[in-house]
Design an enzyme around this catalytic site. Sequence first.
Site, PDB file in Angstrom:
ATOM      1  N   ARG A 164       2.336 -56.865  35.501  1.00  0.00           N
ATOM      2  CA  ARG A 164       3.071 -57.734  36.427  1.00  0.00           C
ATOM      3  C   ARG A 164       2.131 -58.634  37.223  1.00  0.00           C
ATOM      4  O   ARG A 164       2.372 -59.837  37.331  1.00  0.00           O
ATOM      5  CB  ARG A 164       3.949 -56.902  37.366  1.00  0.00           C
ATOM      6  CG  ARG A 164       5.103 -56.216  36.648  1.00  0.00           C
ATOM      7  CD  ARG A 164       5.868 -55.292  37.563  1.00  0.00           C
ATOM      8  NE  ARG A 164       4.955 -54.267  38.086  1.00  0.00           N
ATOM      9  CZ  ARG A 164       5.175 -53.545  39.174  1.00  0.00           C
ATOM     10  NH1 ARG A 164       6.282 -53.724  39.873  1.00  0.00           N
ATOM     11  NH2 ARG A 164       4.310 -52.631  39.568  1.00  0.00           N
ATOM     12  N   ASN A 174       9.202 -54.287  36.570  1.00  0.00           N
ATOM     13  CA  ASN A 174       9.282 -53.162  35.651  1.00  0.00           C
ATOM     14  C   ASN A 174      10.741 -52.775  35.487  1.00  0.00           C
ATOM     15  O   ASN A 174      11.531 -52.880  36.421  1.00  0.00           O
ATOM     16  CB  ASN A 174       8.504 -51.962  36.186  1.00  0.00           C
ATOM     17  CG  ASN A 174       7.009 -52.118  36.039  1.00  0.00           C
ATOM     18  OD1 ASN A 174       6.522 -52.927  35.255  1.00  0.00           O
ATOM     19  ND2 ASN A 174       6.264 -51.338  36.798  1.00  0.00           N
TER      20      ASN A 174
END
EC number: 3.6.1.7
Length: 93
Positions: free
Chosen positions: A21, A39
């Site tokens: 990320r 996520n």
Amino acid sequence: MAELARAHILVSGEVQGVSFRAAAVDEARRLGVRGWVRNVADGRVEAEAEGERAKVEALVRWCGRGPPAARVADVQVSWGAYGGDLGPFSVRH
């Protein structure tokens, strides 16, 4: 004028716990793409990105590699119309 586009991206493989990320945020901001990444409970990473189509496509290609520790198995992309409603690329929780 450059074509604008929006993409919904799902990345599977070893993509959580490997700074995917944070690296995606860095890459998207470098490209000038707006949106978010997060996520997913099933182990995938999900992103929504928009901007110039060529730059969004570059982010999709990057997602196919990910950061060095990631092991990407698959990338699914759904293309949509540019909405202009996404903020600076960031991590969503």
